[in-house]
Design an enzyme around this catalytic site. Structure first.
Site, mmCIF file in Angstrom:
data_model
loop_
_atom_site.group_PDB
_atom_site.id
_atom_site.type_symbol
_atom_site.label_atom_id
_atom_site.label_comp_id
_atom_site.label_asym_id
_atom_site.label_seq_id
_atom_site.Cartn_x
_atom_site.Cartn_y
_atom_site.Cartn_z
ATOM 1 N N GLU A 138 -6.373 25.537 80.226
ATOM 2 C CA GLU A 138 -5.623 24.327 79.940
ATOM 3 C C GLU A 138 -6.390 23.451 78.960
ATOM 4 O O GLU A 138 -7.617 23.470 78.913
ATOM 5 C CB GLU A 138 -5.349 23.575 81.238
ATOM 6 C CG GLU A 138 -4.389 24.356 82.120
ATOM 7 C CD GLU A 138 -4.199 23.768 83.508
ATOM 8 O OE1 GLU A 138 -3.084 23.868 84.023
ATOM 9 O OE2 GLU A 138 -5.158 23.226 84.077
ATOM 10 N N CYS A 151 -9.231 17.211 75.217
ATOM 11 C CA CYS A 151 -10.176 17.737 76.204
ATOM 12 C C CYS A 151 -10.065 19.266 76.165
ATOM 13 O O CYS A 151 -9.008 19.832 76.460
ATOM 14 C CB CYS A 151 -9.801 17.180 77.576
ATOM 15 S SG CYS A 151 -10.916 17.720 78.869
ATOM 16 N N CYS A 158 -15.001 28.637 85.971
ATOM 17 C CA CYS A 158 -16.378 28.192 85.748
ATOM 18 C C CYS A 158 -17.285 29.010 86.658
ATOM 19 O O CYS A 158 -16.921 29.289 87.801
ATOM 20 C CB CYS A 158 -16.519 26.709 86.091
ATOM 21 S SG CYS A 158 -18.159 26.051 85.733
ATOM 22 N N CYS A 162 -19.459 23.380 91.712
ATOM 23 C CA CYS A 162 -19.612 21.984 92.144
ATOM 24 C C CYS A 162 -18.596 21.698 93.253
ATOM 25 O O CYS A 162 -17.417 22.055 93.111
ATOM 26 C CB CYS A 162 -19.426 21.029 90.971
ATOM 27 S SG CYS A 162 -20.610 21.367 89.651
ATOM 28 N N CYS A 165 -15.136 19.846 92.533
ATOM 29 C CA CYS A 165 -14.383 20.222 91.327
ATOM 30 C C CYS A 165 -13.428 21.380 91.607
ATOM 31 O O CYS A 165 -13.835 22.427 92.114
ATOM 32 C CB CYS A 165 -15.359 20.611 90.220
ATOM 33 S SG CYS A 165 -14.521 21.231 88.746
ATOM 34 N N CYS A 390 -9.384 14.710 85.106
ATOM 35 C CA CYS A 390 -10.674 15.394 85.285
ATOM 36 C C CYS A 390 -10.704 16.167 86.582
ATOM 37 O O CYS A 390 -10.384 15.628 87.634
ATOM 38 C CB CYS A 390 -11.822 14.394 85.416
ATOM 39 S SG CYS A 390 -12.163 13.499 83.969
HETATM 40 N N1 SAH Z 1 -18.513 21.712 83.291
HETATM 41 C C1 SAH Z 1 -18.801 20.548 82.556
HETATM 42 C C2 SAH Z 1 -17.605 19.955 81.836
HETATM 43 C C3 SAH Z 1 -16.261 19.977 82.509
HETATM 44 S S1 SAH Z 1 -15.946 18.919 83.835
HETATM 45 C C4 SAH Z 1 -19.426 19.514 83.452
HETATM 46 O O1 SAH Z 1 -19.432 19.686 84.661
HETATM 47 O O2 SAH Z 1 -19.957 18.539 82.914
HETATM 48 C C5 SAH Z 1 -15.703 17.275 83.138
HETATM 49 C C6 SAH Z 1 -16.103 16.147 84.102
HETATM 50 O O3 SAH Z 1 -15.173 16.014 85.181
HETATM 51 C C7 SAH Z 1 -17.461 16.394 84.750
HETATM 52 O O4 SAH Z 1 -18.243 15.231 84.758
HETATM 53 C C8 SAH Z 1 -17.057 16.778 86.140
HETATM 54 O O5 SAH Z 1 -18.116 16.600 87.037
HETATM 55 C C9 SAH Z 1 -15.880 15.878 86.401
HETATM 56 N N2 SAH Z 1 -15.047 16.293 87.525
HETATM 57 C C10 SAH Z 1 -14.904 17.527 88.049
HETATM 58 N N3 SAH Z 1 -14.051 17.493 89.106
HETATM 59 C C11 SAH Z 1 -13.640 16.215 89.243
HETATM 60 C C12 SAH Z 1 -12.727 15.554 90.129
HETATM 61 N N4 SAH Z 1 -12.068 16.232 91.053
HETATM 62 N N5 SAH Z 1 -12.524 14.223 89.961
HETATM 63 C C13 SAH Z 1 -13.169 13.544 88.978
HETATM 64 N N6 SAH Z 1 -14.023 14.122 88.109
HETATM 65 C C14 SAH Z 1 -14.267 15.432 88.239
HETATM 66 FE FE1 SF4 Z 2 -17.977 23.855 86.457
HETATM 67 FE FE2 SF4 Z 2 -16.505 21.937 87.558
HETATM 68 FE FE3 SF4 Z 2 -19.138 21.974 87.959
HETATM 69 FE FE4 SF4 Z 2 -18.178 21.339 85.521
HETATM 70 S S1 SF4 Z 2 -17.876 20.168 87.411
HETATM 71 S S2 SF4 Z 2 -19.872 22.751 86.002
HETATM 72 S S3 SF4 Z 2 -16.343 22.680 85.469
HETATM 73 S S4 SF4 Z 2 -17.670 23.542 88.663
#
Ligand code: SAH
Ligand code: SF4
Length: 415
Positions: A138, A151, A158, A162, A165, A390
Protein backbone atom coordinates in the site's frame (compact mmCIF):
# COMPACT_ATOMS: atom_id res chain seq x y z
CA UNK A 1 19.48 -10.59 8.03
CA UNK A 2 21.43 -9.58 4.96
CA UNK A 3 20.06 -6.57 3.13
CA UNK A 4 19.09 -7.71 -0.35
CA UNK A 5 20.42 -5.80 -3.32
CA UNK A 6 18.84 -5.38 -6.70
CA UNK A 7 21.00 -5.09 -9.78
CA UNK A 8 19.87 -4.65 -13.35
CA UNK A 9 19.24 -7.99 -14.97
CA UNK A 10 19.50 -10.01 -11.77
CA UNK A 11 16.89 -8.54 -9.54
CA UNK A 12 17.02 -10.34 -6.30
CA UNK A 13 14.65 -10.12 -3.39
CA UNK A 14 13.28 -12.28 -0.68
CA UNK A 15 10.20 -13.19 1.23
CA UNK A 16 9.90 -14.45 4.68
CA UNK A 17 7.75 -16.65 6.84
CA UNK A 18 7.09 -15.73 10.42
CA UNK A 19 8.08 -18.29 13.00
CA UNK A 20 5.74 -19.36 15.79
CA UNK A 21 5.43 -16.50 18.25
CA UNK A 22 6.11 -18.35 21.53
CA UNK A 23 9.48 -16.69 22.07
CA UNK A 24 8.98 -14.03 19.43
CA UNK A 25 12.01 -13.86 17.14
CA UNK A 26 13.64 -10.50 16.41
CA UNK A 27 13.40 -11.10 12.71
CA UNK A 28 11.65 -13.45 10.32
CA UNK A 29 13.66 -15.41 7.77
CA UNK A 30 14.03 -14.80 4.02
CA UNK A 31 12.98 -17.67 1.76
CA UNK A 32 12.37 -16.62 -1.81
CA UNK A 33 14.48 -15.46 -4.75
CA UNK A 34 12.62 -13.23 -7.16
CA UNK A 35 13.09 -13.66 -10.92
CA UNK A 36 12.46 -10.51 -13.02
CA UNK A 37 10.08 -10.64 -16.00
CA UNK A 38 11.52 -11.44 -19.46
CA UNK A 39 10.69 -7.93 -20.64
CA UNK A 40 11.87 -5.74 -17.77
CA UNK A 41 10.77 -2.22 -16.93
CA UNK A 42 13.37 0.52 -17.24
CA UNK A 43 11.87 2.22 -14.17
CA UNK A 44 14.29 1.97 -11.26
CA UNK A 45 17.51 1.55 -13.26
CA UNK A 46 20.27 4.11 -12.74
CA UNK A 47 21.46 6.20 -15.70
CA UNK A 48 24.49 3.92 -16.03
CA UNK A 49 22.30 0.81 -16.02
CA UNK A 50 20.10 2.25 -18.76
CA UNK A 51 23.20 2.89 -20.88
CA UNK A 52 24.23 -0.73 -20.30
CA UNK A 53 20.82 -2.04 -21.30
CA UNK A 54 20.89 0.06 -24.49
CA UNK A 55 24.25 -1.51 -25.31
CA UNK A 56 22.76 -4.94 -24.76
CA UNK A 57 20.12 -4.35 -27.45
CA UNK A 58 22.69 -3.04 -29.93
CA UNK A 59 22.36 0.76 -29.66
CA UNK A 60 25.57 2.33 -31.06
CA UNK A 61 27.99 3.47 -28.32
CA UNK A 62 27.93 7.10 -29.52
CA UNK A 63 24.14 7.23 -29.12
CA UNK A 64 23.68 5.52 -25.77
CA UNK A 65 24.20 8.48 -23.46
CA UNK A 66 21.91 10.78 -25.45
CA UNK A 67 19.21 8.10 -25.67
CA UNK A 68 19.41 7.41 -21.96
CA UNK A 69 18.96 11.13 -21.24
CA UNK A 70 15.91 11.25 -23.48
CA UNK A 71 14.45 8.19 -21.78
CA UNK A 72 15.14 9.67 -18.34
CA UNK A 73 13.29 12.85 -19.27
CA UNK A 74 10.28 11.03 -20.72
CA UNK A 75 10.02 8.62 -17.83
CA UNK A 76 10.68 10.91 -14.90
CA UNK A 77 9.69 14.42 -16.00
CA UNK A 78 6.84 13.66 -18.38
CA UNK A 79 5.65 10.42 -16.86
CA UNK A 80 5.37 8.60 -20.22
CA UNK A 81 3.64 5.26 -19.88
CA UNK A 82 4.52 3.96 -23.37
CA UNK A 83 7.59 4.31 -25.59
CA UNK A 84 5.19 5.47 -28.32
CA UNK A 85 4.61 8.73 -26.41
CA UNK A 86 8.32 9.61 -26.54
CA UNK A 87 8.11 11.82 -29.62
CA UNK A 88 11.69 13.13 -29.54
CA UNK A 89 13.00 9.55 -29.98
CA UNK A 90 13.03 8.22 -33.57
CA UNK A 91 10.24 5.87 -34.51
CA UNK A 92 12.57 2.95 -35.26
CA UNK A 93 14.25 3.35 -31.90
CA UNK A 94 10.90 3.40 -30.12
CA UNK A 95 9.92 0.14 -31.83
CA UNK A 96 13.24 -1.41 -30.80
CA UNK A 97 12.81 -0.28 -27.18
CA UNK A 98 9.29 -1.63 -27.14
CA UNK A 99 10.56 -5.08 -28.20
CA UNK A 100 12.85 -5.39 -25.21
CA UNK A 101 11.56 -3.21 -22.38
CA UNK A 102 8.56 -1.59 -20.74
CA UNK A 103 8.11 1.51 -18.58
CA UNK A 104 5.62 -0.38 -16.41
CA UNK A 105 4.96 0.55 -12.81
CA UNK A 106 3.20 -1.55 -10.19
CA UNK A 107 -0.38 -2.36 -11.10
CA UNK A 108 -3.01 -0.41 -9.15
CA UNK A 109 -5.64 -2.86 -7.93
CA UNK A 110 -7.65 -0.49 -5.74
CA UNK A 111 -7.86 3.19 -4.96
CA UNK A 112 -9.58 4.53 -1.87
CA UNK A 113 -10.22 8.18 -1.10
CA UNK A 114 -10.76 9.21 2.50
CA UNK A 115 -13.22 11.91 3.51
CA UNK A 116 -10.16 14.01 4.51
CA UNK A 117 -8.69 13.77 0.98
CA UNK A 118 -6.10 11.09 1.83
CA UNK A 119 -5.76 8.51 -0.93
CA UNK A 120 -4.59 4.96 -0.60
CA UNK A 121 -3.54 2.73 -3.46
CA UNK A 122 -3.22 -1.02 -3.26
CA UNK A 123 -0.48 -2.13 -5.65
CA UNK A 124 0.12 -5.62 -7.01
CA UNK A 125 3.66 -6.93 -7.44
CA UNK A 126 4.78 -10.20 -9.01
CA UNK A 127 5.72 -12.88 -6.48
CA UNK A 128 8.41 -14.35 -8.73
CA UNK A 129 7.57 -17.90 -7.69
CA UNK A 130 5.35 -19.95 -9.93
CA UNK A 131 2.05 -20.81 -8.36
CA UNK A 132 2.60 -18.30 -5.56
CA UNK A 133 0.04 -15.50 -5.22
CA UNK A 134 1.11 -11.99 -6.26
CA UNK A 135 2.23 -9.73 -3.44
CA UNK A 136 0.56 -6.46 -2.58
CA UNK A 137 1.69 -3.24 -0.91
CA UNK A 138 0.00 0.00 0.00
CA UNK A 139 1.01 3.55 -0.72
CA UNK A 140 -0.71 6.61 0.78
CA UNK A 141 -0.99 10.24 -0.39
CA UNK A 142 -1.67 12.86 2.29
CA UNK A 143 -2.56 16.34 1.00
CA UNK A 144 -1.93 19.29 3.31
CA UNK A 145 -2.22 23.03 2.70
CA UNK A 146 1.47 23.62 2.03
CA UNK A 147 2.56 20.20 0.77
CA UNK A 148 1.51 16.77 -0.42
CA UNK A 149 3.24 13.83 1.21
CA UNK A 150 3.49 10.36 -0.23
CA UNK A 151 4.04 7.54 2.23
CA UNK A 152 6.00 4.84 0.41
CA UNK A 153 6.57 1.16 1.28
CA UNK A 154 9.96 -0.56 1.13
CA UNK A 155 8.93 -4.19 1.73
CA UNK A 156 5.88 -6.42 1.45
CA UNK A 157 5.25 -6.84 5.18
CA UNK A 158 8.20 -6.38 7.52
CA UNK A 159 10.82 -8.74 8.89
CA UNK A 160 10.56 -7.03 12.28
CA UNK A 161 7.89 -7.60 14.86
CA UNK A 162 7.18 -4.35 16.72
CA UNK A 163 4.39 -5.24 19.12
CA UNK A 164 2.13 -2.23 18.36
CA UNK A 165 2.43 -2.38 14.55
CA UNK A 166 -0.05 -4.13 12.31
CA UNK A 167 2.46 -4.57 9.48
CA UNK A 168 4.75 -6.44 11.89
CA UNK A 169 2.12 -9.18 12.24
CA UNK A 170 2.16 -9.94 8.53
CA UNK A 171 3.57 -13.34 7.72
CA UNK A 172 4.97 -12.83 4.23
CA UNK A 173 7.84 -10.52 3.51
CA UNK A 174 9.62 -9.64 0.31
CA UNK A 175 11.98 -6.77 -0.38
CA UNK A 176 10.82 -4.33 -3.05
CA UNK A 177 13.09 -3.62 -6.02
CA UNK A 178 14.21 -0.03 -6.80
CA UNK A 179 11.67 0.03 -9.65
CA UNK A 180 8.86 -0.97 -7.31
CA UNK A 181 9.82 1.80 -4.89
CA UNK A 182 10.19 4.54 -7.54
CA UNK A 183 7.07 3.07 -9.18
CA UNK A 184 4.96 4.07 -6.17
CA UNK A 185 5.77 7.75 -6.73
CA UNK A 186 5.04 7.32 -10.43
CA UNK A 187 1.69 5.69 -9.73
CA UNK A 188 0.76 8.59 -7.43
CA UNK A 189 1.73 11.14 -10.10
CA UNK A 190 -0.25 9.14 -12.70
CA UNK A 191 -3.36 8.96 -10.55
CA UNK A 192 -3.16 12.60 -9.42
CA UNK A 193 -2.33 13.94 -12.89
CA UNK A 194 0.83 15.38 -11.42
CA UNK A 195 3.40 15.19 -14.24
CA UNK A 196 5.21 18.22 -15.67
CA UNK A 197 2.98 18.75 -18.69
CA UNK A 198 -0.18 18.30 -16.69
CA UNK A 199 0.60 20.76 -13.90
CA UNK A 200 -2.08 22.33 -11.79
CA UNK A 201 -3.05 25.88 -12.88
CA UNK A 202 -0.72 27.64 -10.41
CA UNK A 203 2.17 25.39 -11.36
CA UNK A 204 2.36 23.67 -8.00
CA UNK A 205 3.06 19.97 -7.88
CA UNK A 206 0.87 17.77 -5.73
CA UNK A 207 3.44 15.22 -4.54
CA UNK A 208 6.10 17.45 -2.95
CA UNK A 209 7.39 15.21 -0.13
CA UNK A 210 8.16 11.54 0.30
CA UNK A 211 8.30 9.62 3.57
CA UNK A 212 9.62 6.06 3.71
CA UNK A 213 7.04 5.23 6.38
CA UNK A 214 4.82 2.70 4.67
CA UNK A 215 5.20 -1.04 5.02
CA UNK A 216 8.60 -2.44 5.85
CA UNK A 217 11.92 -1.50 7.40
CA UNK A 218 13.75 0.53 4.73
CA UNK A 219 17.19 -0.08 6.23
CA UNK A 220 16.72 -3.85 5.83
CA UNK A 221 16.38 -3.24 2.10
CA UNK A 222 19.14 -0.65 2.01
CA UNK A 223 20.55 -0.95 -1.52
CA UNK A 224 17.18 -0.88 -3.24
CA UNK A 225 15.95 2.02 -1.11
CA UNK A 226 19.17 3.96 -1.77
CA UNK A 227 19.03 3.37 -5.54
CA UNK A 228 15.35 4.36 -5.63
CA UNK A 229 15.78 7.53 -3.57
CA UNK A 230 18.72 8.66 -5.70
CA UNK A 231 16.37 8.46 -8.70
CA UNK A 232 13.54 10.23 -6.87
CA UNK A 233 15.82 13.12 -5.85
CA UNK A 234 17.54 13.47 -9.25
CA UNK A 235 16.82 17.05 -10.28
CA UNK A 236 16.64 16.24 -13.98
CA UNK A 237 13.87 13.78 -13.24
CA UNK A 238 11.24 13.44 -10.49
CA UNK A 239 13.23 16.13 -8.68
CA UNK A 240 12.00 15.84 -5.09
CA UNK A 241 14.84 17.33 -3.04
CA UNK A 242 16.59 15.23 -0.39
CA UNK A 243 15.38 17.66 2.26
CA UNK A 244 11.83 16.71 1.34
CA UNK A 245 12.46 12.99 1.67
CA UNK A 246 12.39 11.38 5.13
CA UNK A 247 13.43 7.83 5.85
CA UNK A 248 12.06 6.29 9.03
CA UNK A 249 13.86 3.40 10.71
CA UNK A 250 13.17 1.33 13.78
CA UNK A 251 16.93 1.58 14.47
CA UNK A 252 19.06 -0.57 12.17
CA UNK A 253 22.20 1.07 13.52
CA UNK A 254 24.80 -0.12 10.96
CA UNK A 255 22.85 1.44 8.10
CA UNK A 256 22.06 4.79 9.74
CA UNK A 257 25.40 6.39 8.88
CA UNK A 258 25.15 4.99 5.34
CA UNK A 259 21.74 6.64 4.98
CA UNK A 260 23.24 10.08 5.53
CA UNK A 261 26.40 9.32 3.64
CA UNK A 262 25.05 7.51 0.58
CA UNK A 263 21.52 8.93 0.26
CA UNK A 264 21.59 12.22 2.18
CA UNK A 265 17.90 12.29 3.11
CA UNK A 266 16.26 13.39 6.36
CA UNK A 267 16.21 10.78 9.12
CA UNK A 268 13.37 9.74 11.43
CA UNK A 269 13.85 7.27 14.27
CA UNK A 270 11.00 5.17 15.64
CA UNK A 271 11.98 5.64 19.26
CA UNK A 272 8.73 4.93 21.17
CA UNK A 273 10.44 4.18 24.50
CA UNK A 274 13.19 5.73 26.59
CA UNK A 275 14.21 2.66 28.59
CA UNK A 276 15.82 -0.42 27.03
CA UNK A 277 13.55 -2.78 28.94
CA UNK A 278 10.39 -1.28 27.46
CA UNK A 279 11.90 -0.66 24.02
CA UNK A 280 12.95 -4.33 23.84
CA UNK A 281 9.27 -5.17 24.08
CA UNK A 282 7.85 -2.48 21.76
CA UNK A 283 10.64 -2.43 19.14
CA UNK A 284 12.41 -5.80 19.56
CA UNK A 285 15.33 -4.82 17.31
CA UNK A 286 16.40 -2.83 20.36
CA UNK A 287 17.77 -6.11 21.76
CA UNK A 288 20.27 -6.10 18.92
CA UNK A 289 20.91 -2.34 18.80
CA UNK A 290 20.09 -0.82 22.22
CA UNK A 291 19.32 2.83 22.91
CA UNK A 292 22.90 3.94 23.65
CA UNK A 293 24.10 2.67 20.25
CA UNK A 294 21.08 4.11 18.48
CA UNK A 295 21.57 7.57 19.98
CA UNK A 296 25.28 7.51 19.16
CA UNK A 297 24.41 6.75 15.52
CA UNK A 298 22.10 9.80 15.60
CA UNK A 299 24.88 12.01 16.99
CA UNK A 300 27.10 10.80 14.14
CA UNK A 301 24.46 11.24 11.43
CA UNK A 302 26.06 13.05 8.49
CA UNK A 303 24.47 16.41 7.74
CA UNK A 304 22.35 16.71 10.91
CA UNK A 305 22.17 20.35 12.04
CA UNK A 306 19.74 22.79 13.56
CA UNK A 307 18.19 23.27 10.16
CA UNK A 308 18.21 19.53 9.42
CA UNK A 309 16.95 17.92 12.58
CA UNK A 310 16.41 14.24 13.17
CA UNK A 311 12.77 13.40 13.90
CA UNK A 312 12.10 11.09 16.84
CA UNK A 313 8.76 9.35 16.43
CA UNK A 314 6.98 8.42 19.62
CA UNK A 315 3.72 6.47 19.53
CA UNK A 316 1.44 7.32 22.46
CA UNK A 317 0.37 4.10 24.20
CA UNK A 318 -1.95 4.46 27.15
CA UNK A 319 -0.30 3.52 30.44
CA UNK A 320 2.75 2.09 28.65
CA UNK A 321 5.08 4.93 27.61
CA UNK A 322 3.04 8.11 28.11
CA UNK A 323 3.90 9.27 31.65
CA UNK A 324 5.52 12.61 32.46
CA UNK A 325 8.47 10.59 33.77
CA UNK A 326 8.89 9.22 30.24
CA UNK A 327 8.68 12.75 28.82
CA UNK A 328 11.43 13.90 31.22
CA UNK A 329 13.70 11.01 30.31
CA UNK A 330 13.04 11.67 26.64
CA UNK A 331 14.16 15.29 26.90
CA UNK A 332 17.24 14.27 28.88
CA UNK A 333 18.13 11.56 26.42
CA UNK A 334 17.99 13.80 23.35
CA UNK A 335 20.30 16.45 24.82
CA UNK A 336 23.01 17.34 22.33
CA UNK A 337 21.17 15.84 19.33
CA UNK A 338 19.60 18.11 16.68
CA UNK A 339 16.17 16.66 17.30
CA UNK A 340 12.47 17.22 16.92
CA UNK A 341 9.83 14.97 18.37
CA UNK A 342 6.79 13.68 16.58
CA UNK A 343 4.08 12.28 18.85
CA UNK A 344 1.89 9.75 17.06
CA UNK A 345 -1.49 8.82 18.54
CA UNK A 346 -1.64 5.02 18.45
CA UNK A 347 -3.82 3.70 15.64
CA UNK A 348 -5.57 0.56 16.81
CA UNK A 349 -6.05 -2.69 14.87
CA UNK A 350 -7.96 -5.91 15.65
CA UNK A 351 -6.29 -8.06 18.26
CA UNK A 352 -3.92 -5.39 19.56
CA UNK A 353 -3.39 -5.22 23.31
CA UNK A 354 -2.65 -1.48 23.23
CA UNK A 355 -4.85 1.58 23.49
CA UNK A 356 -4.16 5.14 22.43
CA UNK A 357 -3.29 7.51 25.29
CA UNK A 358 -6.02 9.88 26.45
CA UNK A 359 -5.97 13.20 24.65
CA UNK A 360 -5.19 15.27 27.73
CA UNK A 361 -2.23 13.00 28.51
CA UNK A 362 -0.92 13.48 24.97
CA UNK A 363 -1.27 17.24 25.48
CA UNK A 364 0.55 17.17 28.82
CA UNK A 365 3.35 15.08 27.35
CA UNK A 366 3.61 17.37 24.33
CA UNK A 367 3.61 20.49 26.49
CA UNK A 368 6.44 19.18 28.65
CA UNK A 369 8.55 18.37 25.62
CA UNK A 370 7.71 21.72 24.02
CA UNK A 371 8.65 23.67 27.15
CA UNK A 372 11.99 21.86 27.17
CA UNK A 373 12.67 23.45 23.78
CA UNK A 374 11.63 20.74 21.33
CA UNK A 375 9.14 21.15 18.57
CA UNK A 376 6.66 18.38 19.33
CA UNK A 377 3.76 18.31 16.91
CA UNK A 378 1.19 15.60 17.44
CA UNK A 379 0.72 13.80 14.14
CA UNK A 380 -2.91 14.14 13.11
CA UNK A 381 -4.15 10.72 12.09
CA UNK A 382 -5.13 10.88 8.42
CA UNK A 383 -7.20 8.52 6.35
CA UNK A 384 -8.37 6.42 9.29
CA UNK A 385 -11.66 5.64 7.54
CA UNK A 386 -9.73 3.88 4.75
CA UNK A 387 -7.17 2.30 7.13
CA UNK A 388 -4.36 4.43 5.75
CA UNK A 389 -3.02 5.80 9.04
CA UNK A 390 0.40 4.89 10.48
CA UNK A 391 0.69 1.26 11.39
CA UNK A 392 -2.61 0.29 9.80
CA UNK A 393 -1.11 -0.78 6.49
CA UNK A 394 -1.30 -4.47 5.87
CA UNK A 395 -1.65 -5.81 2.37
CA UNK A 396 -4.44 -7.96 1.10
CA UNK A 397 -1.93 -10.79 0.76
CA UNK A 398 -3.22 -11.69 4.15
CA UNK A 399 -6.81 -10.66 3.89
CA UNK A 400 -8.70 -9.60 6.93
CA UNK A 401 -12.17 -11.02 7.15
CA UNK A 402 -14.98 -8.59 6.38
CA UNK A 403 -15.85 -8.64 10.07
CA UNK A 404 -12.29 -7.78 11.11
CA UNK A 405 -12.19 -4.91 8.64
CA UNK A 406 -15.47 -3.49 9.91
CA UNK A 407 -14.23 -3.78 13.51
CA UNK A 408 -10.98 -2.06 12.62
CA UNK A 409 -12.73 0.77 10.84
CA UNK A 410 -15.07 1.26 13.79
CA UNK A 411 -12.15 1.31 16.25
CA UNK A 412 -10.24 3.76 14.12
CA UNK A 413 -13.14 6.12 13.80
CA UNK A 414 -14.37 6.19 17.36
CA UNK A 415 -11.36 6.50 19.62
N1 SAH B 1 9.60 0.43 9.59
C1 SAH B 1 9.88 1.80 9.69
C2 SAH B 1 8.96 2.69 8.87
C3 SAH B 1 7.50 2.34 8.77
S1 SAH B 1 6.46 2.57 10.13
C4 SAH B 1 9.85 2.23 11.13
O1 SAH B 1 9.43 1.46 11.98
O2 SAH B 1 10.32 3.34 11.41
C5 SAH B 1 6.15 4.34 10.24
C6 SAH B 1 5.87 4.81 11.68
O3 SAH B 1 4.59 4.38 12.14
C7 SAH B 1 6.89 4.26 12.67
O4 SAH B 1 7.32 5.25 13.57
C8 SAH B 1 6.07 3.22 13.38
O5 SAH B 1 6.62 2.90 14.62
C9 SAH B 1 4.72 3.87 13.46
N2 SAH B 1 3.63 2.94 13.75
C10 SAH B 1 3.57 1.61 13.52
N3 SAH B 1 2.39 1.11 13.96
C11 SAH B 1 1.68 2.14 14.47
C12 SAH B 1 0.37 2.26 15.03
N4 SAH B 1 -0.43 1.21 15.13
N5 SAH B 1 -0.05 3.49 15.43
C13 SAH B 1 0.76 4.57 15.28
N6 SAH B 1 1.99 4.51 14.73
C14 SAH B 1 2.46 3.32 14.34
FE1 SF4 C 1 8.37 -3.03 10.78
FE2 SF4 C 1 6.19 -1.93 11.84
FE3 SF4 C 1 8.39 -2.19 13.32
FE4 SF4 C 1 8.34 -0.39 11.31
S1 SF4 C 1 7.07 -0.35 13.16
S2 SF4 C 1 9.98 -1.86 11.79
S3 SF4 C 1 7.03 -1.50 9.82
S4 SF4 C 1 7.16 -3.89 12.47
Amino acid sequence: MTPVSAEAGSIDASHVHALPQADAPLEKIALETYVPPAKPSLIGLSRGEIVEQLGRIGVAPAQRKMRSQQLWHWMYVRGAREFQEMSSISKDMRVELEKHFTVARPEVVAEQISNDGTRKWLLRLPSGTEGEKAHEVECVYIPETDRGTLCVSSQVGCTLTCSFCHTGTQRLVRNLTPGEIVGQIMVARDRLNDWADRETPNGNRLVTNVVMMGMGEPLYNFDAVRDALLIVSDNEGIGISRRRITLSTSGVVPNIFRTGDEIGVMLAISLHAVRDELRNELVPINKKYPLAELLQACRDYPGASNARRITFEYVMLKGVNDSLEDAKLLVKMLKGIHAKINLIPFNPWPGTKYECSDWDQIEKFSEYVFNAGYSSPVRTPRGRDILAACGQLKSETEKLSARERAALRAMAMTD
